[in-house]
Motif scaffolding. Structure first.
Motif, short mmCIF file in Angstrom:
data_model
loop_
_atom_site.label_atom_id
_atom_site.label_comp_id
_atom_site.label_asym_id
_atom_site.label_seq_id
_atom_site.Cartn_x
_atom_site.Cartn_y
_atom_site.Cartn_z
N PRO A 323 0.80 -1.24 0.00
CA PRO A 323 0.00 0.00 0.00
C PRO A 323 0.83 1.28 0.00
CG PRO A 323 -0.95 -1.61 1.50
CD PRO A 323 0.35 -2.19 1.04
N PHE A 324 1.86 1.37 0.85
CA PHE A 324 2.64 2.61 0.94
C PHE A 324 3.40 2.88 -0.36
CE2 PHE A 324 6.67 4.79 2.08
CZ PHE A 324 6.13 6.00 2.48
N THR A 325 4.13 1.89 -0.85
CA THR A 325 4.87 2.07 -2.10
C THR A 325 3.94 2.33 -3.26
OG1 THR A 325 6.58 0.56 -1.28
CG2 THR A 325 6.56 1.02 -3.63
N ARG A 326 2.87 1.56 -3.33
CA ARG A 326 1.90 1.71 -4.42
C ARG A 326 1.28 3.10 -4.43
NH1 ARG A 326 -0.87 -2.46 -3.19
NH2 ARG A 326 -2.64 -1.53 -2.11
N ASN A 327 0.88 3.60 -3.26
CA ASN A 327 0.24 4.92 -3.21
C ASN A 327 1.22 6.04 -3.54
OD1 ASN A 327 -2.29 3.89 -2.56
ND2 ASN A 327 -1.91 3.96 -0.37
N ASN A 328 2.50 5.85 -3.18
CA ASN A 328 3.51 6.84 -3.57
C ASN A 328 3.68 6.88 -5.08
OD1 ASN A 328 4.85 8.43 -1.44
ND2 ASN A 328 5.29 6.44 -0.54
N VAL A 329 3.69 5.72 -5.71
CA VAL A 329 3.79 5.67 -7.17
C VAL A 329 2.58 6.33 -7.81
CG1 VAL A 329 3.85 4.14 -9.18
CG2 VAL A 329 5.26 3.62 -7.17
N ILE A 339 -3.58 9.32 0.44
CA ILE A 339 -2.32 9.71 1.06
C ILE A 339 -1.51 8.47 1.40
CG2 ILE A 339 -1.27 10.84 3.06
CD1 ILE A 339 -3.79 12.59 3.24
N PRO A 340 -0.26 8.36 0.92
CA PRO A 340 0.60 7.25 1.35
C PRO A 340 0.94 7.45 2.83
CG PRO A 340 1.44 8.31 -0.65
CD PRO A 340 0.39 9.21 -0.09
N THR A 341 0.53 6.55 3.69
CA THR A 341 0.70 6.72 5.13
C THR A 341 1.73 5.74 5.67
OG1 THR A 341 -1.18 5.23 5.52
CG2 THR A 341 -1.63 7.59 5.48
N SER A 343 4.87 5.67 9.31
CA SER A 343 5.16 6.17 10.65
C SER A 343 5.33 7.69 10.66
CB SER A 343 6.42 5.50 11.21
OG SER A 343 7.53 5.73 10.35
N GLU A 344 5.80 8.25 9.55
CA GLU A 344 5.94 9.70 9.46
C GLU A 344 4.57 10.38 9.49
OE1 GLU A 344 7.63 13.61 8.69
OE2 GLU A 344 8.11 11.80 9.81
N THR A 345 3.59 9.79 8.84
CA THR A 345 2.24 10.32 8.87
C THR A 345 1.67 10.25 10.28
OG1 THR A 345 1.99 9.32 6.67
CG2 THR A 345 0.02 10.28 7.66
N ILE A 346 1.89 9.13 10.96
CA ILE A 346 1.42 8.97 12.34
C ILE A 346 2.04 10.04 13.23
CG2 ILE A 346 1.46 7.44 14.34
CD1 ILE A 346 1.34 5.08 12.39
N ARG A 347 3.36 10.27 13.08
CA ARG A 347 4.02 11.30 13.88
C ARG A 347 3.43 12.67 13.61
NH1 ARG A 347 6.49 15.43 13.15
NH2 ARG A 347 6.53 15.08 10.90
N HIS A 348 3.21 13.00 12.33
CA HIS A 348 2.71 14.32 11.97
C HIS A 348 1.30 14.56 12.52
CE1 HIS A 348 2.19 17.94 9.57
NE2 HIS A 348 1.01 17.47 9.18
N LEU A 349 0.43 13.57 12.38
CA LEU A 349 -0.94 13.75 12.85
C LEU A 349 -0.98 13.88 14.38
CD1 LEU A 349 -2.96 11.25 10.61
CD2 LEU A 349 -2.45 13.67 10.24
N LYS A 350 -0.10 13.19 15.06
CA LYS A 350 -0.03 13.30 16.52
C LYS A 350 0.53 14.65 16.94
CE LYS A 350 1.86 11.05 20.62
NZ LYS A 350 2.66 9.90 21.14
N MET A 364 -7.71 6.27 7.93
CA MET A 364 -9.04 6.79 8.23
C MET A 364 -8.97 8.18 8.87
SD MET A 364 -11.93 5.14 10.74
CE MET A 364 -10.80 5.29 12.16
N ILE A 365 -8.04 8.36 9.80
CA ILE A 365 -7.90 9.65 10.48
C ILE A 365 -7.38 10.71 9.51
CG2 ILE A 365 -6.63 10.87 12.29
CD1 ILE A 365 -6.77 8.31 13.95
N ALA A 366 -6.44 10.32 8.65
CA ALA A 366 -5.93 11.27 7.65
C ALA A 366 -7.06 11.74 6.73
CB ALA A 366 -4.81 10.64 6.84
N GLU A 367 -7.94 10.83 6.35
CA GLU A 367 -9.06 11.19 5.48
C GLU A 367 -10.02 12.13 6.20
OE1 GLU A 367 -11.55 11.56 2.27
OE2 GLU A 367 -9.48 10.79 2.37
N SER A 368 -10.21 11.93 7.50
CA SER A 368 -11.10 12.81 8.25
C SER A 368 -10.57 14.23 8.35
CB SER A 368 -11.33 12.25 9.66
OG SER A 368 -10.15 12.37 10.46
N ILE A 369 -9.25 14.38 8.25
CA ILE A 369 -8.63 15.71 8.34
C ILE A 369 -8.54 16.38 6.97
CG2 ILE A 369 -6.49 16.95 8.89
CD1 ILE A 369 -5.99 14.80 11.06
#
Length: 426
Positions: A323-329, A339-341, A343-350, A364-369
């Motif tokens: 999923p992460f590599t595919r979404n980045n491509v 959004i390719p999510t 640990s960096e995404t988790i850190r940023h949202l927190k 799911m949380i990234a989509e809500s934001i």
């Protein structure tokens, strides 16, 4: 930031080698590359100026019209200079303004964001670099990309045998090492000035007119130069590495250059680990015709959810494209709604949104934001992420190439931030 790209903050120019072909699958690309330097002339803000040199001799190449067109097409792909990209920029800006009106608060950094996400001259390079982002820290990602470009140079100039004697020139370093020693600015400037100036006969210039892409009453979305852009004088400012090190950096290897390599050799030479096998399978699949990159990239022209689903499904069949590599491509190809999510995404949202999430809930949380910016959720997320990094580290476009390895979440503490900021050359 990844090799063979080289952004120079003093001259505000981008340098890298490009193949003399625009084949999307790279299978018929000749071994010859040329070095290009791209800048935006102060006196002509609706165009880009491209300096072209032979990679081997440094002299001005004699290019056919077909080769010149191929180089310009690769530059357009990197900078996303097309009518479709311009439409995306306008639509994204419109949505940002609409959200600001509805919420009564405007995010200036999002308004200022160009709306263009840099990518590679070929889809193959994008795909491999997306693999290099997985399951490792940023300094190693940079190291692996550089090692692949060193390998390409060695394959072209040394014809090495695959043996134990052919060892990596790029040390990986320990991934657990959090702090890197910062070299002094004075030594970087000295190494730049030590390079000899090229005479005006040593290169040829191409001009990329962007007026046909951008609306006449719209300013270009790429940054303005604030330094005189006489390109034959840029050679002394074009790198932070000494010439001997720079000369060992080749182009990014093509599928054909990688396809016949031994997996264990590639893994050891470039410190790729398990990625070596996946990269080789990708390269061989392209060379054998099982993976059609032109077909994959052409799907983006449909710009529909159906095209996205088909493309995502095809990518998921390629080994190593989770999923992460595919979404980045898919972002590189031009789909911005997922959004390719990681640990960096988790850190940023927190850190920024005070939202606790896990690998299972982050999407799911990234989509809500960012869902309110559909279909440009990634552009909203990326502009925000970039903004908060620059709040802590300063303008990344003003940072020396050698300090890119410091721009990590682990270095976002106050002491480390001050250390990084002291290395700036402005």
């Amino acid at each position: 930031m990844m090799s063979p790209n080289r952004w120079d903050p003093l001259s505000r120019s981008l340098s890298r080698p490009l193949h003399l072909s625009n084949s999307l699958d790279n299978t018929d690309i000749p071994s010859v590359s040329v070095d290009v330097t791209i800048c935006q002339p102060q006196q002509d803000p609706h165009s880009l100026r491209i300096e072209v040199r032979n990679s081997a001799s440094g002299s001005a190449p004699s290019l056919s019209q077909e080769q010149q067109d191929a180089l310009l097409a690769q530059v357009k792909r990197m900078l996303r200079l097309s009518e479709a990209d311009e439409r995306n920029v306008r639509d994204f800006k419109r949505i940002v303004r609409q959200v600001a009106q509805e919420e009564g608060e405007e995010s200036q950094y999002m308004t200022d964001f160009s709306g263009r996400v840099f990518r590679s001259p070929t889809l193959f390079e994008d795909m491999v670099k997306c693999m290099l982002l997985c399951n490792c820290q940023w300094p190693r990602t940079l190291s692996m990309a550089r090692a692949l470009c060193e390998l390409q140079w060695e394959l072209q100039h040394c014809s090495p045998s695959i043996s134990e004697d052919f060892i990596p020139q790029t040390p990986a370093g320990k991934e657990s090492k959090r702090r890197q020693k910062v070299s002094k600015v004075a030594s970087k400037l000295t190494s730049r000035i030590a390079e000899s100036k090229a005479s005006s006969e040593d290169y040829m210039n191409l001009k990329l007119d962007c007026a046909g892409v951008l609306e006449e009453n719209v300013q270009p979305s790429f940054p303005q130069n604030d330094i005189e852009s006489d390109l034959h004088g840029l050679n002394e400012l074009s790198t932070t590495d000494p010439p001997s090190a720079r000369d060992r950096i080749g182009n990014f290897p093509s599928p054909r250059e990688l396809a016949n390599l031994d997996e264990s050799f590639l893994a050891k030479r470039c410190n790729l680990g398990y990625r070596a096998g996946r990269i080789l399978k990708l390269a061989r699949g392209i060379v054998d015709g099982q993976i059609q990159l032109r077909e994959l990239e052409d799907m983006c022209n449909e710009a529909s959810l159906t095209a996205y689903v088909k493309l995502a499904e095809q990518l998921s069949q390629i080994n190593g494209f989770g999923p992460f590599t595919r979404n980045n491509v898919l972002v590189c190809i031009g789909f911005y709604h997922v959004i390719p999510t990681d640990s960096e995404t988790i850190r940023h949202l927190k850190q920024v949104h005070a939202r606790n999430c896990t690998s299972k809930t982050v999407q799911m949380i990234a989509e809500s934001i960012y869902g309110k910016y559909a279909p440009f959720q990634f552009l909203a997320y990326w502009s925000e992420l970039w903004h908060f990094y620059e709040k802590r580290f300063g303008k990344l476009s003003e940072m020396p190439y050698s300090d890119y390895k410091l721009i990590t979440a682990s270095n976002m503490g106050i002491k480390n931030i001050r250390k990084v900021k002291r290395t700036k050359i402005f």
